[in-house]
Design a protein around this motif. Sequence first.
Motif, PDB file in Angstrom:
ATOM      1  N   GLU A 118       0.832  -1.209   0.000  1.00 15.65           N
ATOM      2  CA  GLU A 118       0.000   0.000   0.000  1.00 15.65           C
ATOM      3  C   GLU A 118       0.863   1.254   0.000  1.00 15.65           C
ATOM      4  OE1 GLU A 118      -2.696  -0.118   3.286  1.00 15.65           O
ATOM      5  OE2 GLU A 118      -3.633  -1.975   2.626  1.00 15.65           O
ATOM      6  N   ILE A 119       1.924   1.250   0.791  1.00 13.31           N
ATOM      7  CA  ILE A 119       2.818   2.419   0.846  1.00 13.31           C
ATOM      8  C   ILE A 119       3.489   2.635  -0.500  1.00 13.31           C
ATOM      9  CG2 ILE A 119       4.954   3.284   1.881  1.00 13.31           C
ATOM     10  CD1 ILE A 119       4.052   1.913   4.496  1.00 13.31           C
ATOM     11  N   LEU A 120       3.975   1.550  -1.119  1.00 15.67           N
ATOM     12  CA  LEU A 120       4.626   1.677  -2.425  1.00 15.67           C
ATOM     13  C   LEU A 120       3.649   2.144  -3.494  1.00 15.67           C
ATOM     14  CD1 LEU A 120       6.913  -1.480  -2.369  1.00 15.67           C
ATOM     15  CD2 LEU A 120       7.608   0.921  -2.198  1.00 15.67           C
ATOM     16  N   GLU A 121       2.402   1.641  -3.442  1.00 17.06           N
ATOM     17  CA  GLU A 121       1.388   2.054  -4.407  1.00 17.06           C
ATOM     18  C   GLU A 121       1.077   3.536  -4.250  1.00 17.06           C
ATOM     19  OE1 GLU A 121      -3.306   1.152  -5.215  1.00 17.06           O
ATOM     20  OE2 GLU A 121      -2.053  -0.481  -4.470  1.00 17.06           O
ATOM     21  N   GLN A 122       0.930   3.994  -3.024  1.00 17.33           N
ATOM     22  CA  GLN A 122       0.646   5.411  -2.772  1.00 17.33           C
ATOM     23  C   GLN A 122       1.819   6.269  -3.222  1.00 17.33           C
ATOM     24  OE1 GLN A 122      -2.281   6.609  -1.746  1.00 17.33           O
ATOM     25  NE2 GLN A 122      -1.528   8.677  -1.942  1.00 17.33           N
ATOM     26  N   SER A 123       3.018   5.794  -2.979  1.00 17.40           N
ATOM     27  CA  SER A 123       4.216   6.535  -3.375  1.00 17.40           C
ATOM     28  C   SER A 123       4.298   6.655  -4.892  1.00 17.40           C
ATOM     29  CB  SER A 123       5.453   5.844  -2.832  1.00 17.40           C
ATOM     30  OG  SER A 123       6.613   6.492  -3.260  1.00 17.40           O
ATOM     31  N   SER A 124       3.961   5.574  -5.605  1.00 19.66           N
ATOM     32  CA  SER A 124       4.015   5.641  -7.065  1.00 19.66           C
ATOM     33  C   SER A 124       2.946   6.584  -7.610  1.00 19.66           C
ATOM     34  CB  SER A 124       3.874   4.242  -7.683  1.00 19.66           C
ATOM     35  OG  SER A 124       2.580   3.746  -7.470  1.00 19.66           O
ATOM     36  N   LYS A 125       1.767   6.647  -6.969  1.00 24.77           N
ATOM     37  CA  LYS A 125       0.729   7.587  -7.391  1.00 24.77           C
ATOM     38  C   LYS A 125       1.185   9.025  -7.201  1.00 24.77           C
ATOM     39  CE  LYS A 125      -3.351   4.741  -6.495  1.00 24.77           C
ATOM     40  NZ  LYS A 125      -4.562   4.580  -5.655  1.00 24.77           N
ATOM     41  N   ASP A 126       1.893   9.280  -6.070  1.00 22.67           N
ATOM     42  CA  ASP A 126       2.384  10.630  -5.808  1.00 22.67           C
ATOM     43  C   ASP A 126       3.409  11.057  -6.846  1.00 22.67           C
ATOM     44  OD1 ASP A 126       0.783  10.804  -3.599  1.00 22.67           O
ATOM     45  OD2 ASP A 126       2.365  10.356  -2.156  1.00 22.67           O
ATOM     46  N   HIS A 127       4.229  10.137  -7.320  1.00 20.97           N
ATOM     47  CA  HIS A 127       5.254  10.476  -8.299  1.00 20.97           C
ATOM     48  C   HIS A 127       4.655  10.674  -9.684  1.00 20.97           C
ATOM     49  CE1 HIS A 127       8.664  10.057  -5.670  1.00 20.97           C
ATOM     50  NE2 HIS A 127       8.239   8.869  -5.256  1.00 20.97           N
ATOM     51  N   GLN A 128       3.517  10.063  -9.957  1.00 20.29           N
ATOM     52  CA  GLN A 128       2.892  10.189 -11.273  1.00 20.29           C
ATOM     53  C   GLN A 128       2.138  11.494 -11.429  1.00 20.29           C
ATOM     54  OE1 GLN A 128       0.456   6.749 -11.819  1.00 20.29           O
ATOM     55  NE2 GLN A 128       2.194   5.350 -11.953  1.00 20.29           N
TER      56      GLN A 128
END
Length: 129
Positions: A118-128
């Motif tokens: 979940e943390i990695l998914e949220q982090s990737s959304k923030d970078h996109q």
Amino acid sequence: MLRRADKGAERLERALDGGPAPHDSDTRRALAAAGALAPGHTRNPARIEQTHDAMMAAFQRTLNPLETRDDAGTGDGLDDTDLHRQEIDLPGGGQLVLSDLEELTPERIEQALEMAAEILEQSSKDHQS
């Protein structure tokens, strides 16, 4: 002139004693000056004593430190604590290191993996964005 000064002093005294606010500018200025000279706060004697006692206690502790025991820390169970550690390879090339004082069960490992995903998914959304 002397009589006028006496009246001004009387008005100022009445205003300082809590009487009605003066209307003339001389008395209002004198009242403002008196207010500026008055201290904004008073010191609480109990707080002064507490501060003094705390300073003296710290001074006494510095002068007379507690004696250390040779057996200090033994038998309290803290030196026997095992740390449970497990390294897990993540899909995509990452690695997750779990460590805890409690035993790492498969359910807890799975929960930690879900939280990391979940943390990695949220982090990737923030970078996109």
